[in-house]
Design a protein around this motif. Structure first.
Motif, PDB file in Angstrom:
ATOM      1  N   PRO A 102      52.484 -45.254 -30.489  1.00  0.00           N
ATOM      2  CA  PRO A 102      53.074 -43.947 -30.162  1.00  0.00           C
ATOM      3  C   PRO A 102      54.540 -43.797 -30.558  1.00  0.00           C
ATOM      4  N   HIS A 135      45.982 -43.094 -33.174  1.00  0.00           N
ATOM      5  CA  HIS A 135      46.250 -44.366 -32.504  1.00  0.00           C
ATOM      6  C   HIS A 135      45.729 -45.558 -33.294  1.00  0.00           C
ATOM      7  N   LYS A 171      55.937 -40.952 -33.351  1.00  0.00           N
ATOM      8  CA  LYS A 171      56.937 -39.915 -33.077  1.00  0.00           C
ATOM      9  C   LYS A 171      57.978 -39.840 -34.175  1.00  0.00           C
TER      10      LYS A 171
END
Length: 347
Positions: A271, A266, A275
Motif C-alpha cells: 500500500p 495488492h 500511494k
C-alpha cells in the motif's frame, strides 16, 4: 485452485511477453499511449524494436489514447458500444444520460461534418455540437458553452472509425475513410484476453479497466484463491501452466498504466508504494524488481541524454541493477533512436 501471488505475477509476465519472446502479446488489450510514445515504450520493454507505425492510435478503453492492431478494431467497437442505458451512463459521468440512438447520431455527424483532412478535438467538437440536441450538449462551466459530452465524443470517434495522429501534444484526428458497420455484440473476447493476460482478478478490476461492466455476458470464469483471497480466472487456466512459468524479469521500468500492472493492485505493490506510484495526475513510473513494484522513477531530457531518476537506485544490486540499465537504454532508443543515451541516477 490455490496459487501464490508470486506464481500469478510470473505467469502474467510470461503471458505478456516481458521476457522479450513475444513483444506483441499484450496488443489484444491495447496499450495506453498517453503521453505519446508511452505505448511504444511499453512495447519496447517487451522487445519490439521496429517502431509502432504498423499500429493505429485511437481513443478506446475509457476514452484514452491506445495503440491497437487495425484488425482488432471491429471487435473492439463491438464490445465497447453501449447497448443499455447503464453502459452509456458509464461514459456520461455526472451528465444526464441521453438515448442510445444519440450515440449513433454523434457518429453520423462525425462523418458528415469532419472539417478538413485532420482536426483537433476542439475543432471536431465545435463542428458537431451545434447540430446535436441539448441532452447531448450540456453546458460546460469550464468552456462556458454547451458541447458534446466529453467521453461520449471520445467513444463516438472510435465507433466512427476515426484514428489519431501518432505524435503531437494535442489530439489530432484523421478524416475517416469509411464508416464502420453497426455490428452485434459478439463474443466477449476483450474480457477473455484480460483474463488470459492478466491472470486472476476481481470483476471490479476488469470493470475499472473497461470503464464500465461488459456490454454482454462475462466469459466463462472459475474461482481461484491467490494468497488466500478469492479471485476469478479464465476457465481454462491450468495450475501446471502457472507453476511452470519462469521467474519475472529482474528489473523493469514501466509506466503506471502498463498492462502488467492491471488486476488486483495488492498483488504487485504494498500500500505505501502504491500511494507513491498510482496518482490521479502526474504519477511517476513504476520500478518493478523481481515482479513487484518496489519504487518509482521519473525521466528528463538533457541534451543528448535522458536521465532516469530511480527510487533507491543505490540499493538496487546485481541482476536487477543490470536489467534496469538495459531498460533505460531501451527506452532511450524508443524515444530518440541513436540520438539519446541513458543515465540512471538516485531519486
Amino acid at each position: 485452485m490455490d496459487l501464490t501471488g508470486a506464481q500469478v505475477l510470473a505467469h502474467r509476465a510470461a503471458a505478456q511477453g516481458l521476457h522479450g519472446d513475444d513483444p506483441d502479446a499484450v496488443l489484444p488489450l491495447g496499450v495506453v499511449d498517453s503521453p505519446p510514445k508511452t505505448g511504444a515504450a511499453a512495447l519496447g520493454v517487451r522487445g519490439r524494436r521496429d517502431g509502432v507505425e504498423d499500429l493505429v492510435r485511437v481513443l478506446s478503453l475509457r476514452g484514452a489514447p491506445h495503440l491497437h492492431r487495425r484488425d482488432d478494431l471491429p471487435a473492439l467497437r463491438r464490445q465497447l458500444r453501449p447497448r443499455t442505458p447503464r453502459h452509456l451512463a458509464a461514459w456520461c459521468g455526472a451528465h444526464p444520460v441521453p438515448d442510445l440512438e444519440h450515440v449513433d447520431l454523434v457518429v453520423d455527424l462525425l462523418h458528415r461534418e469532419f472539417p478538413g483532412e485532420t482536426a483537433t478535438k476542439g475543432e471536431l467538437s465545435a463542428a458537431i455540437s451545434p447540430l446535436l440536441p441539448p441532452v447531448v450538449t450540456p453546458h460546460c462551466p469550464t468552456c462556458r458553452t454547451g458541447h458534446v459530452i466529453e467521453n461520449v465524443f471520445r467513444l463516438a470517434t472510435l465507433l466512427a472509425g476515426i484514428e489519431l495522429a501518432h505524435l503531437g501534444p494535442k489530439l489530432v484526428f484523421r478524416r475517416p475513410t469509411a464508416k464502420p458497420d453497426v455490428e452485434e455484440p459478439g463474443e466477449p473476447t476483450l474480457l477473455r484476453d484480460y483474463a488470459r493476460l492478466v491472470g486472476p482478478f476481481a470483476k471490479a478490476d476488469a470493470e475499472k479497466w473497461l470503464g464500465a461492466g461488459p456490454p454482454g455476458t462475462w466469459p466463462e470464469l472459475r474461482p481461484v484463491r491467490v494468497d488466500g483471497k478469492r479471485l476469478l480466472a479464465a476457465d481454462d487456466l491450468a495450475a501446471e501452466d502457472v507453476a511452470e512459468a519462469p521467474d519475472p524479469p529482474a528489473g523493469l521500468l514501466l509506466f503506471p498504466r502498463d498492462p502488467y500492472l492491471l488486476g488486483p493492485r495488492h498483488l504487485v505493490a504494498d500500500p505505501d508504494v502504491a500511494k507513491r506510484v498510482w496518482r490521479p495526475v502526474g504519477g511517476p513510473g513504476a520500478l518493478v524488481l523481481h515482479g513487484r513494484v518496489t519504487g518509482a522513477w521519473r525521466h528528463e531530457f538533457r541534451g543528448r541524454t535522458v536521465t532516469f531518476q530511480v527510487t533507491g537506485w543505490s540499493k538496487v544490486k546485481g541482476a536487477a541493477r543490470r536489467a534496469i540499465k538495459d531498460q533505460a537504454d531501451v527506452l532511450a532508443g524508443v524515444w530518440g533512436g541513436n540520438a539519446l543515451g541513458a543515465d540512471v541516477v538516485e531519486w
